[in-house]
Design a protein around this motif. Structure first.
Motif, mmCIF file in Angstrom:
data_model
loop_
_atom_site.group_PDB
_atom_site.id
_atom_site.type_symbol
_atom_site.label_atom_id
_atom_site.label_comp_id
_atom_site.label_asym_id
_atom_site.label_seq_id
_atom_site.Cartn_x
_atom_site.Cartn_y
_atom_site.Cartn_z
ATOM 1 N N ILE A 416 0.796 -1.234 0.000
ATOM 2 C CA ILE A 416 0.000 0.000 0.000
ATOM 3 C C ILE A 416 0.826 1.281 0.000
ATOM 4 C CG2 ILE A 416 -1.996 -1.044 1.120
ATOM 5 C CD1 ILE A 416 -0.851 0.414 3.703
ATOM 6 N N ILE A 417 2.133 1.125 0.134
ATOM 7 C CA ILE A 417 2.918 2.357 0.257
ATOM 8 C C ILE A 417 2.729 3.238 -0.983
ATOM 9 C CG2 ILE A 417 5.084 1.372 -0.649
ATOM 10 C CD1 ILE A 417 6.484 3.035 1.613
ATOM 11 N N ASN A 418 2.483 2.593 -2.109
ATOM 12 C CA ASN A 418 2.216 3.393 -3.305
ATOM 13 C C ASN A 418 0.868 3.026 -3.921
ATOM 14 O OD1 ASN A 418 2.972 5.415 -5.114
ATOM 15 N ND2 ASN A 418 3.606 3.873 -6.626
ATOM 16 N N GLY A 423 3.399 8.470 -5.843
ATOM 17 C CA GLY A 423 4.724 8.840 -6.316
ATOM 18 C C GLY A 423 5.877 8.212 -5.556
ATOM 19 N N ILE A 424 5.651 7.030 -4.950
ATOM 20 C CA ILE A 424 6.753 6.342 -4.269
ATOM 21 C C ILE A 424 7.111 5.125 -5.118
ATOM 22 C CG2 ILE A 424 7.478 5.151 -2.159
ATOM 23 C CD1 ILE A 424 5.316 6.867 -0.694
ATOM 24 N N LEU A 429 11.559 2.007 -2.781
ATOM 25 C CA LEU A 429 11.235 0.830 -1.973
ATOM 26 C C LEU A 429 12.486 -0.028 -1.761
ATOM 27 C CD1 LEU A 429 8.526 0.127 -0.777
ATOM 28 C CD2 LEU A 429 8.138 -1.452 -2.662
ATOM 29 N N ASP A 430 13.272 -0.191 -2.823
ATOM 30 C CA ASP A 430 14.518 -0.963 -2.701
ATOM 31 C C ASP A 430 15.445 -0.325 -1.662
ATOM 32 O OD1 ASP A 430 13.715 -2.774 -4.542
ATOM 33 O OD2 ASP A 430 14.854 -1.934 -6.227
ATOM 34 N N LEU A 465 7.077 10.257 1.749
ATOM 35 C CA LEU A 465 7.116 9.167 2.727
ATOM 36 C C LEU A 465 6.574 9.641 4.075
ATOM 37 C CD1 LEU A 465 10.572 7.568 1.824
ATOM 38 C CD2 LEU A 465 8.310 6.665 1.291
ATOM 39 N N GLN A 466 6.982 10.888 4.408
ATOM 40 C CA GLN A 466 6.533 11.458 5.675
ATOM 41 C C GLN A 466 5.001 11.584 5.701
ATOM 42 O OE1 GLN A 466 8.880 12.253 8.188
ATOM 43 N NE2 GLN A 466 6.900 12.117 9.259
#
Ligand code: ATP
Ligand code: MG
Length: 775
Positions: A416-418, A423-424, A429-430, A465-466
């Motif tokens: 779910i981070i993106n 725009g992540i 992620l790597d 990210l924040q």
């Protein structure tokens, strides 16, 4: 005598009344093992054993619920509610939650399903720069699973040169390293996979004597159904828990042991007698489920197995119909036969769809059956395909919920981070993965400290990210005061998940939106149910239910009746009036992958025994001469299991010997141009298939749409001949041909005629549907 004890035969009752001490019932299919277990629990409670002190382990959670229900009828529902009942996984997940801190886990640990595990292993293989064709993630997972179920920890693996050698010879020398990384990453993510639920329970009971003592004291009576399919890890748990009071009752059937490939161990039955030398053994020999033709047919097959305990099974039930065998030209025709036959049986015997099951060896076979049922408007339910909770849109929403409960859950985070896109990218992620590995922290910990950790990201990315972290933390705060439904609803709205799906505009998109809605409804229902029964209605509890849900758990009582479609493996313990076992072809059933050793073949035969013994009144065995497999048309030979059934219990609906099949080794068309005499080789089957497909709807297999109306749509007036037909008439039926009316019964729309047809023998037909012509 108590009324429920009257519903048992002598040996069953003796087994129920045997209150204390170790006991084992190993008996054939349908002999009442599950019934004994159920009534035994009721009896124990009547004898004053506290429900809290009884642990009963079943094959599915649905089986546990049904048992509880039946026990409730005898001893009262409020008491039955307190029983510890369920699958190994669900019972021990619950115990692990309350003891998690002992093992360094948070009590809100996540349960990784197979999809999560495969994704994690795929990621590890990629990070380790290994060849994913050699290190196939699913294969690696199943290897790791077999280690865990044999209690081979990472350390044990590295101390075991045989295992390492085996992996070396299989050209996968890094298997142990993947195993180690996988275990570390699960631990860091606060996650347990399915096998961990058993392995960690063993760890808990082995490392902490006080914990062991507590659960030994709690579970004074332990009962296990389907004992033949327990693996080593499960065996050890039961043994440890029962060690103090030794009130342990296990029931099973060695002839139905079908999970050997997953580590189930028939040896457990034999060990049982060694572990408890004063064990009482009970024999149940009478089958109550099936007609005697079915019981005898099943016996005649399982007799071919060399490895089996000596036991007999008989029934006092009527002989019933013969077991029907049907050969079809193609898998498509097989589907149409099944649908047609179900439809006819429904009409002839006034049955609803839920009285039928279609069983197959592999999930892929369901498609042809589904197509045919759909065409005939017969409702069905398919078990064990992609479950609702595995669908992408559902898994995405669940991942948000998982993160709220356990922010360290890396697999959920990665999903779910993106999503929806913010725009992540993959590179970010790597970098996060590398940082997390470097600092030995979870990815979420890195995210929380994104401005202080050493990571090469630009400030724009860091801000994104924040923002993500802030959003998750806001949800976490909300989750403290909102219930599971409210928080899920909030997540859907604030993340704009649904908006994202709606944007897509396709019918699939609409479907996905409906699925999300369905999940929200599901959470609402869950809360209502749990509050009603006074159980835990929290989001954690919901997510646990979801992780351990089987398809059976989603069955709704008020749903309209449906034909059940499932693999034979899933059908264990169930029963249906009519059962269709399809795809009885060599290489499919028995499976090509299980024909190399006697023990594999015997497991396939047990599987066939399980399938056949699910049937109460009617069993149909079908095979197709050609079938699409892996996108290719393949020829099939009848399964050896058909040959193994004693012929006297069978009726072949098609002649037994098939037409000669084409030469499989040389393609005849190769010769066509060169051959001076232009000899034409024929491929009878493929030609027939073409003809068949050309006809589209073969009149005797699929009646025209107009004849396929649902019962409710049919008016009794449709029967033009009602009243005209009398005993002794010779009549014509559009499919069975001519026959003589032997008897009439019933009135009005229920009027039936018993007719002796020259082609198919005696049939009872409902006049209003039969459309008979007097000749
Ligand atoms: P399986 O091996 O398939 O799990 P089982 O041995 O557990 O079968 P049950 O499911 O308990 O058998 O029983 C089979 C059927 O027979 C059920 O419908 C059950 O209600 C019925 N039955 C069992 N015992 C009796 C009895 N004494 N009288 C009438 N019906 C019975
Ligand atoms: Mg049973």
């Amino acid at each position: 005598m108590n009324t429920y004890l009257e519903q048992l035969n002598e040996p069953q009752r003796a087994a129920v009344l045997q209150k204390d001490g170790p006991m084992i019932i190993i008996a054939g299919a349908g002999s009442g093992k599950t019934r004994v277990l159920t009534y035994k629990i009721a009896y124990l409670m009547e004898q004053g054993v506290d429900a809290f002190n009884i642990l009963s382990l079943t094959f599915t959670n649905k089986a546990a619920r049904e048992m509880k229900d039946r026990i409730g009828k005898v001893v009262g529902y409020s008491e039955a509610k307190n029983l510890w009942m369920g699958t190994f996984h669900s019972v021990f997940a619950r115990i692990l939650r309350s003891e998690a801190d002992r093992l360094g886990y948070p009590s809100n640990f996540t349960i990784y399903d197979t999809q999560d595990s495969v994704r994690l292993i795929t990621a590890i293989i990629k990070e380790m720069n290994l060849d994913k064709d050699r290190y196939k993630p699913k294969q690696i997972l199943s290897r790791i699973s077999s280690f865990k179920n044999s209690l081979i920890t990472v350390r044990a693996y590295f101390n075991n040169s045989d295992l390492q050698q085996a992996d070396l010879e299989a050209s996968r020398p890094r298997t142990g390293d993947i195993y180690k990384e996988y275990v570390d990453r699960c631990f860091k993510s606060g996650a347990m996979d399915f096998d961990d639920l058993l392995l960690r329970t063993n760890e808990l009971l082995a490392r902490f004597p006080d914990v062991l003592a507590k659960y030994q004291d709690r579970f004074r009576y332990i009962l296990v159904d389907e004992y033949q399919d327990t693996n080593h890890s499960q065996y050890l748990i039961v043994r440890a828990l029962a060690d103090r009071f030794q009130n342990i009752c296990v029931v099973g059937d060695d002839s139905q042991s079908i999970y050997g490939f997953r580590g189930a161990n028939i040896q457990n039955i034999l060990n049982f007698q060694k572990d408890y030398p004063d064990v009482k053994t009970f024999k149940l020999e009478q089958n109550y489920r099936s007609t005697s033709n079915i019981v005898r047919a099943a016996n005649s097959v399982i007799d071919k197995n060399k490895t089996k305990l000596d036991k007999e099974i008989w029934t006092a039930n009527d002989a019933g119909d013969s077991v029907k065998v049907m050969r079809t030209i193609s898998d498509g025709e097989e589907g149409r036969f099944v649908a047609q036959s179900i439809w006819e049986n429904q009409m002839n015997h006034q049955l609803t769809s839920d009285q039928f099951a279609v069983l197959y060896r592999t999930n892929a076979q369901s498609r042809a059956i589904e197509d045919a049922l759909r065409k005939k408007d017969i409702k069905y339910k398919i078990y064990g395909g992609i479950s609702f909770y595995q669908r992408k849109e559902i898994k995405d929403l669940l991942s948000y919920l998982r993160i709220l409960i356990n922010p360290n859950d890396e697999e959920a985070l990665k999903r779910i981070i993106n999503y929806p896109a913010r725009g992540i990218g993959a590179t970010t992620l790597d970098k996060l993965t590398i940082a997390a590995n470097h600092y030995k922290k979870s990815m979420f910990d890195i995210l929380k400290n994104i401005n202080t950790v050493d990571i090469n990201l630009n400030s724009g990315t860091k801000t994104k990210l924040q923002n993500f972290v802030n959003m998750i933390q806001r949800f976490q705060i909300e989750a403290q005061t909102k219930n599971a439904f409210e928080i899920a609803d909030l997540v859907v709205k604030q993340t704009q998940l649904v908006k994202d799906l709606q944007k897509d505009g396709t019918p699939e998109g609409v479907n996905k939106v409906e699925n999300v809605q369905e999940l929200l409804n599901g959470i609402k229902d869950f809360i209502t149910d749990k509050i009603e029964t006074g159980e835990d209605a929290s989001l954690t509890s919901f997510l646990e239910d979801v992780a351990l849900a089987t398809d059976f758990d989603s069955d709704k009582q008020d749903e309209e009746p449906r034909v059940s479609l499932m693999t034979i493996h899933l059908s264990k313990g169930l029963e249906f009036p009519y059962v269709y076992i399809v795809g009885l072809e060599e290489s499919l059933f028995p499976s090509a992958m299980s024909m190399n050793t006697r023990s594999e073949l015997e497991e396939e035969r047990r599987l066939f025994y399980v399938a056949l013994t699910r049937a109460e009144k009617g069993a149909y065995l079908t095979y197709a001469q050609t079938r699409y497999r892996w996108g290719k048309l393949t020829d099939g030979e009848p399964s050896r299991f058909l040959e193994e059934i004693d012929d006297q219990y069978l009726e072949y609906l098609t002649p037994k010997v098939p037409e000669p099949s084409a030469n499989r080794f040389i393609d005849a068309s190769l010769f066509e141009d060169d051959s001076p005499k232009k000899i034409r080789f024929q491929k009878p089957i493929q030609k027939k298939r073409k003809e068949f497909l050309a006809k589209k709807e073969k009149p005797n297999m699929v009646p025209p749409k107009s004849k396929m109306k649902k019962v409710s749509e049919m008016s009794p007036k449709m029967n033009l001949f009602d009243g005209e037909i009398t005993v002794g008439n010779v009549v014509e039926h559009n499919r069975f041909g001519t026959g003589k009316v032997l008897a009439l019964e019933g009135k009005g729309p229920n009027k039936k005629a018993e007719i002796e047809f020259s082609t198919v023998g005696k049939k009872k037909l409902l006049l209003q549907f039969a459309k008979l012509k007097v000749i």
